[in-house]
Structure formats: structure tokens, C-alpha cells
Design a protein around this motif. Structure first.
Motif, PDB file in Angstrom:
ATOM      1  N   ALA A 184      71.460  77.885  14.558  1.00  0.00           N
ATOM      2  CA  ALA A 184      71.145  77.562  15.961  1.00  0.00           C
ATOM      3  C   ALA A 184      69.641  77.335  16.131  1.00  0.00           C
ATOM      4  O   ALA A 184      69.210  76.411  16.837  1.00  0.00           O
ATOM      5  CB  ALA A 184      71.629  78.680  16.878  1.00  0.00           C
ATOM      6  N   TRP A 185      68.862  78.157  15.466  1.00  0.00           N
ATOM      7  CA  TRP A 185      67.395  78.044  15.582  1.00  0.00           C
ATOM      8  C   TRP A 185      66.896  76.751  14.943  1.00  0.00           C
ATOM      9  O   TRP A 185      66.103  76.023  15.524  1.00  0.00           O
ATOM     10  CB  TRP A 185      66.754  79.323  15.042  1.00  0.00           C
ATOM     11  N   HIS A 186      67.384  76.416  13.763  1.00  0.00           N
ATOM     12  CA  HIS A 186      66.904  75.193  13.109  1.00  0.00           C
ATOM     13  C   HIS A 186      67.438  73.926  13.774  1.00  0.00           C
ATOM     14  O   HIS A 186      66.796  72.883  13.723  1.00  0.00           O
ATOM     15  CB  HIS A 186      67.237  75.214  11.615  1.00  0.00           C
ATOM     16  N   ASP A 240      56.579  76.273   8.189  1.00  0.00           N
ATOM     17  CA  ASP A 240      56.460  76.716   6.806  1.00  0.00           C
ATOM     18  C   ASP A 240      56.100  78.200   6.836  1.00  0.00           C
ATOM     19  O   ASP A 240      55.421  78.655   7.756  1.00  0.00           O
ATOM     20  CB  ASP A 240      55.338  75.951   6.091  1.00  0.00           C
ATOM     21  N   ALA A 241      56.502  78.901   5.790  1.00  0.00           N
ATOM     22  CA  ALA A 241      56.236  80.340   5.749  1.00  0.00           C
ATOM     23  C   ALA A 241      54.822  80.658   5.279  1.00  0.00           C
ATOM     24  O   ALA A 241      54.369  81.794   5.382  1.00  0.00           O
ATOM     25  CB  ALA A 241      57.252  81.026   4.838  1.00  0.00           C
ATOM     26  N   ASP A 242      54.119  79.657   4.771  1.00  0.00           N
ATOM     27  CA  ASP A 242      52.815  79.937   4.166  1.00  0.00           C
ATOM     28  C   ASP A 242      51.953  78.677   4.192  1.00  0.00           C
ATOM     29  O   ASP A 242      52.401  77.630   3.749  1.00  0.00           O
ATOM     30  CB  ASP A 242      53.031  80.383   2.706  1.00  0.00           C
ATOM     31  N   GLY A 251      69.348  89.426   8.653  1.00  0.00           N
ATOM     32  CA  GLY A 251      69.512  88.554   7.495  1.00  0.00           C
ATOM     33  C   GLY A 251      68.487  88.794   6.408  1.00  0.00           C
ATOM     34  O   GLY A 251      67.802  89.822   6.361  1.00  0.00           O
ATOM     35  N   ARG A 252      68.393  87.811   5.549  1.00  0.00           N
ATOM     36  CA  ARG A 252      67.512  87.959   4.397  1.00  0.00           C
ATOM     37  C   ARG A 252      67.154  86.586   3.837  1.00  0.00           C
ATOM     38  O   ARG A 252      67.750  85.573   4.195  1.00  0.00           O
ATOM     39  CB  ARG A 252      68.197  88.783   3.315  1.00  0.00           C
ATOM     40  N   CYS A 253      66.192  86.613   2.930  1.00  0.00           N
ATOM     41  CA  CYS A 253      65.832  85.405   2.196  1.00  0.00           C
ATOM     42  C   CYS A 253      66.664  85.333   0.925  1.00  0.00           C
ATOM     43  O   CYS A 253      66.928  86.349   0.280  1.00  0.00           O
ATOM     44  CB  CYS A 253      64.350  85.438   1.834  1.00  0.00           C
ATOM     45  N   HIS A 254      67.071  84.117   0.589  1.00  0.00           N
ATOM     46  CA  HIS A 254      67.879  83.861  -0.600  1.00  0.00           C
ATOM     47  C   HIS A 254      67.063  82.970  -1.539  1.00  0.00           C
ATOM     48  O   HIS A 254      66.630  81.887  -1.120  1.00  0.00           O
ATOM     49  CB  HIS A 254      69.158  83.116  -0.228  1.00  0.00           C
ATOM     50  N   THR A 255      66.904  83.382  -2.794  1.00  0.00           N
ATOM     51  CA  THR A 255      66.072  82.577  -3.711  1.00  0.00           C
ATOM     52  C   THR A 255      66.602  81.158  -3.875  1.00  0.00           C
ATOM     53  O   THR A 255      65.829  80.222  -4.033  1.00  0.00           O
ATOM     54  CB  THR A 255      65.970  83.232  -5.108  1.00  0.00           C
ATOM     55  N   PRO A 313      54.346  85.391   4.562  1.00  0.00           N
ATOM     56  CA  PRO A 313      52.993  85.258   5.129  1.00  0.00           C
ATOM     57  C   PRO A 313      53.026  84.961   6.632  1.00  0.00           C
ATOM     58  O   PRO A 313      52.218  85.494   7.399  1.00  0.00           O
ATOM     59  CB  PRO A 313      52.392  84.102   4.320  1.00  0.00           C
ATOM     60  N   SER A 314      54.001  84.148   7.075  1.00  0.00           N
ATOM     61  CA  SER A 314      54.095  83.826   8.513  1.00  0.00           C
ATOM     62  C   SER A 314      54.502  85.046   9.341  1.00  0.00           C
ATOM     63  O   SER A 314      54.198  85.110  10.536  1.00  0.00           O
ATOM     64  CB  SER A 314      55.097  82.687   8.740  1.00  0.00           C
ATOM     65  N   ASP A 315      55.198  86.014   8.726  1.00  0.00           N
ATOM     66  CA  ASP A 315      55.485  87.272   9.426  1.00  0.00           C
ATOM     67  C   ASP A 315      54.207  88.103   9.533  1.00  0.00           C
ATOM     68  O   ASP A 315      53.914  88.685  10.584  1.00  0.00           O
ATOM     69  CB  ASP A 315      56.545  88.086   8.660  1.00  0.00           C
TER      70      ASP A 315
HETATM   71 FE1  DDH Z   1      63.410  82.582   9.981  1.00  0.00          FE
HETATM   72  N1  DDH Z   1      63.437  82.405   7.952  1.00  0.00           N
HETATM   73  N2  DDH Z   1      61.552  81.800  10.035  1.00  0.00           N
HETATM   74  N3  DDH Z   1      63.453  82.652  12.017  1.00  0.00           N
HETATM   75  N4  DDH Z   1      65.300  83.277   9.900  1.00  0.00           N
HETATM   76  C1  DDH Z   1      64.432  82.787   7.105  1.00  0.00           C
HETATM   77  C2  DDH Z   1      65.597  83.417   7.455  1.00  0.00           C
HETATM   78  C3  DDH Z   1      65.984  83.668   8.771  1.00  0.00           C
HETATM   79  C4  DDH Z   1      60.804  81.395   8.955  1.00  0.00           C
HETATM   80  C5  DDH Z   1      61.233  81.321   7.640  1.00  0.00           C
HETATM   81  C6  DDH Z   1      62.437  81.839   7.193  1.00  0.00           C
HETATM   82  C7  DDH Z   1      62.436  82.290  12.850  1.00  0.00           C
HETATM   83  C8  DDH Z   1      61.131  81.974  12.443  1.00  0.00           C
HETATM   84  C9  DDH Z   1      60.749  81.715  11.152  1.00  0.00           C
HETATM   85  C10 DDH Z   1      66.066  83.641  10.991  1.00  0.00           C
HETATM   86  C11 DDH Z   1      65.774  83.393  12.322  1.00  0.00           C
HETATM   87  C12 DDH Z   1      64.558  82.912  12.799  1.00  0.00           C
HETATM   88  C13 DDH Z   1      64.067  82.447   5.756  1.00  0.00           C
HETATM   89  C14 DDH Z   1      64.943  82.703   4.535  1.00  0.00           C
HETATM   90  C15 DDH Z   1      62.840  81.865   5.807  1.00  0.00           C
HETATM   91  C16 DDH Z   1      62.021  81.346   4.630  1.00  0.00           C
HETATM   92  C17 DDH Z   1      66.000  81.618   4.374  1.00  0.00           C
HETATM   93  C18 DDH Z   1      66.886  81.877   3.193  1.00  0.00           C
HETATM   94  O1  DDH Z   1      66.340  81.963   2.078  1.00  0.00           O
HETATM   95  O2  DDH Z   1      68.108  81.979   3.383  1.00  0.00           O
HETATM   96  C19 DDH Z   1      59.479  81.030   9.390  1.00  0.00           C
HETATM   97  C20 DDH Z   1      58.389  80.512   8.487  1.00  0.00           C
HETATM   98  C21 DDH Z   1      59.425  81.256  10.734  1.00  0.00           C
HETATM   99  C22 DDH Z   1      58.262  81.122  11.632  1.00  0.00           C
HETATM  100  O3  DDH Z   1      58.393  81.332  12.853  1.00  0.00           O
HETATM  101  C23 DDH Z   1      57.035  80.867  11.242  1.00  0.00           C
HETATM  102  C24 DDH Z   1      62.902  82.271  14.218  1.00  0.00           C
HETATM  103  C25 DDH Z   1      62.042  81.888  15.419  1.00  0.00           C
HETATM  104  C26 DDH Z   1      64.232  82.652  14.179  1.00  0.00           C
HETATM  105  C27 DDH Z   1      65.205  82.754  15.321  1.00  0.00           C
HETATM  106  O4  DDH Z   1      66.364  82.930  15.122  1.00  0.00           O
HETATM  107  C28 DDH Z   1      64.800  82.571  16.716  1.00  0.00           C
HETATM  108  C29 DDH Z   1      67.250  84.349  10.542  1.00  0.00           C
HETATM  109  C30 DDH Z   1      68.316  84.969  11.433  1.00  0.00           C
HETATM  110  C31 DDH Z   1      67.199  84.364   9.137  1.00  0.00           C
HETATM  111  C32 DDH Z   1      68.209  84.996   8.164  1.00  0.00           C
HETATM  112  C33 DDH Z   1      69.162  83.950   7.653  1.00  0.00           C
HETATM  113  C34 DDH Z   1      70.172  84.477   6.660  1.00  0.00           C
HETATM  114  O5  DDH Z   1      70.906  83.624   6.127  1.00  0.00           O
HETATM  115  O6  DDH Z   1      70.255  85.671   6.405  1.00  0.00           O
END
Ligand code: DDH
Length: 294
Positions: free
Chosen positions: A47-49, A144-146, A181-185, A236-238
Motif C-alpha cells: 500500500a505504501w509503495h 533509498d535507505a542510504d 516486518g523485516r528486511c529480506h536479503t 541508515p534512513s531510520d
Molecule cells: Fe519501509 N522498508 N522504508 N516503510 N517498510 C522495508 C520494509 C518495510 C524504507 C526501506 C525499507 C516506510 C519508509 C521507508 C514498511 C513500511 C514503510 C525494507 C525491507 C526497506 C529496505 C524490504 C525487504 O527487504 O523486504 C525506507 C528507505 C523508508 C524511508 O522512509 C526512508 C514507510 C513510510 C512505510 C509505511 O508503511 C508507511 C514495512 C511494513 C516493511 C516490512 C515489509 C515486510 O515484508 O516485512
């Protein structure tokens, strides 16, 4: 559940509240019955993307159109792995063919948040599905995360969310979704969860950010930070949210006040999902938001 999934006819993209309730119930069921237990966070990320491509100047992008169904947007690096969420929703789309993908993906994000204990998100129907890739947004609209340096990473996060019309407090609230959730390599190259309760929506992300000493992880992968146990991670973005004084203020606020976080998140997430949606149909004449019908 006992909810019948017979779709109510949809006319002129006006979907009834019963129709929405039935789709929402089907999403809840999907989350109750999935094997791995981690689909919810991936639905939130979908939904976010789908929504976070919005550009307030050109008024392009956003959830309307569900353009991530098409290449090149489906192949953008940021969207790697999101086919898992899109495919999981396919059976529900088949049950409710008149419900657009754009409405389904955004409703799924809102329902998943509620399912995992988060706040009710006001959700309204009315999004259309683009016919082809012509409405796809260019790569680079999602963060981007970095960006290699502290200052550049902070500026990047702020610029990406300002482009969508969010202020500092809204962006810090939205990024709190990383409680989930989590990051997946194999998707992003990064690894690990941000919290120890990654299927519960909470303010733990902010607490972990503030309470740990974060150090650079030594591994072959991209630069990420780890807590002293090595179990938890930050991108890094966190870290930008505690490196920057103005962001940090809201991290402290939300770590100390979960209710304030839930409220700020709910309104920012609704805005995220509605950015750029021109034909929102709030036919709840009562003025009640849709979630009250779920
Ligand atoms: Fe995120 N996110 N996100 N994110 N995100 C990842 C996973 C999840 C960034 C990078 C990543 C938001 C903002 C940012 C969720 C929700 C939201 C992953 C790992 C990365 C990388 C993906 C993977 O390997 O599967 C970055 C950079 C930003 C940023 O703001 C700079 C926002 C705003 C949201 C939101 O929902 C509003 C969620 C949930 C996940 C976990 C997904 C999973 O499959 O588990």
C-alpha cells in the motif's frame, strides 16, 4: 468468519458499504489463514509503495491507477518482493472483480494495520485502474535507505516526503510502520527486523531507536546498523530520525506516547493512500468514515 463473499454490484465505481465490509472481511481471513504469519507487513508495504510515488507539483503518482501491476514500475528496485503481496490478494480480486486493484491494495494496507493491532485507518473507495504502463511513475520516487552520508541521507528522507506533501511529524509517524516486518536479503539486500514483535503494530520502533546503542553491522551486505544483541536492525534512513534534531523530537514524542503515534499515523496513512486520488467517493452520507462499517 461467517461473512458471505458475494459481491454487491458496483455502478459507476460507487461501491456499497456492504461490499467494502465483505472485501475487508476477506482480507482479515487471508491474514488469519496464511501460513508464514508475515504477510501483514508486506501488505502494508505494498500500500505504501503504491501510494508513495505521489508528486504534489505534477500531481502524478499515488495509489490511483495501481500502476505497479505494470513493468517498468513492478521492476523498480524499491518494489522487489512486492509481487508476494500482489499475488496473495489475487484470489480476493477474483471474488470481487468490480473492486479495483487500486482500491484493493490500499484497503488491504489499512485492514492489515488494524489486523495487527494498529489504529483504524479511514479508507474511502473510488480509485481507478490504469489500462497500461503509460501512467507508471519514473524510478526514484520512493526513498533509498542510504545516501552514503549522514547529511545526505537526512536531506533525502525529508525531500522524498516533502514531495508528497508531508511535514516532519507526519514522516516520522509514517516511518514508524517499521515496527512491522523485516528486511529480506533477496528483496532489498538488507536483513532483519526492527522490533521483536514484527507482526504487532506498536510504537516499539521509536523505543528501540532511542534505547539502544546502534553500531554498523560488519557483514558483506549493504551498510545497516545493529543493536548490541545483533537481533535488531536499523537502516541508515531510520538512523536519520535520531541523527536529525527536528526528526528526533517526534521520535521522542511517539516513544513516550503511543496514543499520539496511533493518531498521527492514522491520519498520515489516510493522506498517503488518498494523495492524488481525484474521484474519492465518500458516499457515507452519515459522514461516518468507512472503517466504522467493518
Ligand atoms: Fe519501509 N522498508 N522504508 N516503510 N517498510 C522495508 C520494509 C518495510 C524504507 C526501506 C525499507 C516506510 C519508509 C521507508 C514498511 C513500511 C514503510 C525494507 C525491507 C526497506 C529496505 C524490504 C525487504 O527487504 O523486504 C525506507 C528507505 C523508508 C524511508 O522512509 C526512508 C514507510 C513510510 C512505510 C509505511 O508503511 C508507511 C514495512 C511494513 C516493511 C516490512 C515489509 C515486510 O515484508 O516485512
Amino acid at each position: 468468519t461467517t461473512v458471505a463473499y458475494a459481491a454487491t454490484p458496483v455502478e459507476d465505481s460507487v461501491v456499497s458499504k456492504e461490499h467494502i465490509a465483505a472485501v475487508a472481511a476477506a482480507i482479515h481471513d487471508l491474514l488469519d489463514n496464511e501460513e508464514e504469519g508475515d504477510l501483514g507487513p508486506t501488505l502494508v508495504r505494498l500500500a505504501w509503495h503504491a501510494s508513495g510515488t505521489y508528486d504534489k507539483e505534477s500531481r502524478t503518482g499515488g495509489s490511483d491507477g495501481a500502476t505497479m501491476r505494470f513493468s517498468p514500475e513492478s521492476d523498480h528496485g524499491a518494489n522487489a518482493g512486492l509481487h508476494v503481496a500482489r499475488n496473495a490478494l489475487e484470489p480476493i480480486k477474483k471474488l470481487f472483480p468490480d473492486f479495483t486493484y487500486a482500491d484493493l491494495w490500499t484497503l488491504a494496507g489499512a485492514v492489515a494495520i488494524e489486523h495487527m493491532g494498529g489504529p483504524n485507518i479511514v479508507w474511502r473507495p473510488g480509485r481507478h485502474d490504469a489500462k497500461d504502463a503509460s501512467e507508471c511513475t519514473p524510478d526514484g520516487r520512493l526513498p533509498d535507505a542510504d545516501k552514503g552520508q549522514v547529511g545526505a541521507t537526512i536531506r533525502h528522507v525529508r525531500a522524498i516526503f516533502n514531495r508528497q506533501g508531508f511535514d516532519d511529524r507526519e514522516m516520522v509517524a509514517l516511518i514508524g510502520a517499521h515496527a512491522l516486518g523485516r528486511c529480506h536479503t533477496d528483496r532489498s539486500g538488507y536483513t532483519g527486523p526492527w522490533t521483536r514483535a514484527p507482526t504487532t503494530f506498536s510504537n516499539l520502533y521509536y523505543k528501540e531507536l532511542l534505547e539502544n546503542t546502534w553500531t554498523l553491522k560488519s557483514w558483506d551486505g549493504p551498510d545497516q546498523f545493529e543493536d548490541p544483541t545483533g537481533d535488531l536492525m536499523m537502516l541508515p534512513s531510520d538512523m536519520a530520525l535520531v541523527w536529525d534534531r527536528d526528526f528526533r523530537k517526534y521520535v521522542v514524542e511517539f516513544a513516550n506516547d503511543e496514543e499520539a503515534f496511533f493518531k498521527a499515523f492514522a491520519s498520515a496513512f489516510q493522506k498517503l493512500e488518498e494523495n492524488g486520488v481525484s474521484a474519492l467517493n465518500n458516499s457515507a452520507a452519515s459522514g461516518k468514515p468507512w472503517y466504522q462499517f467493518w
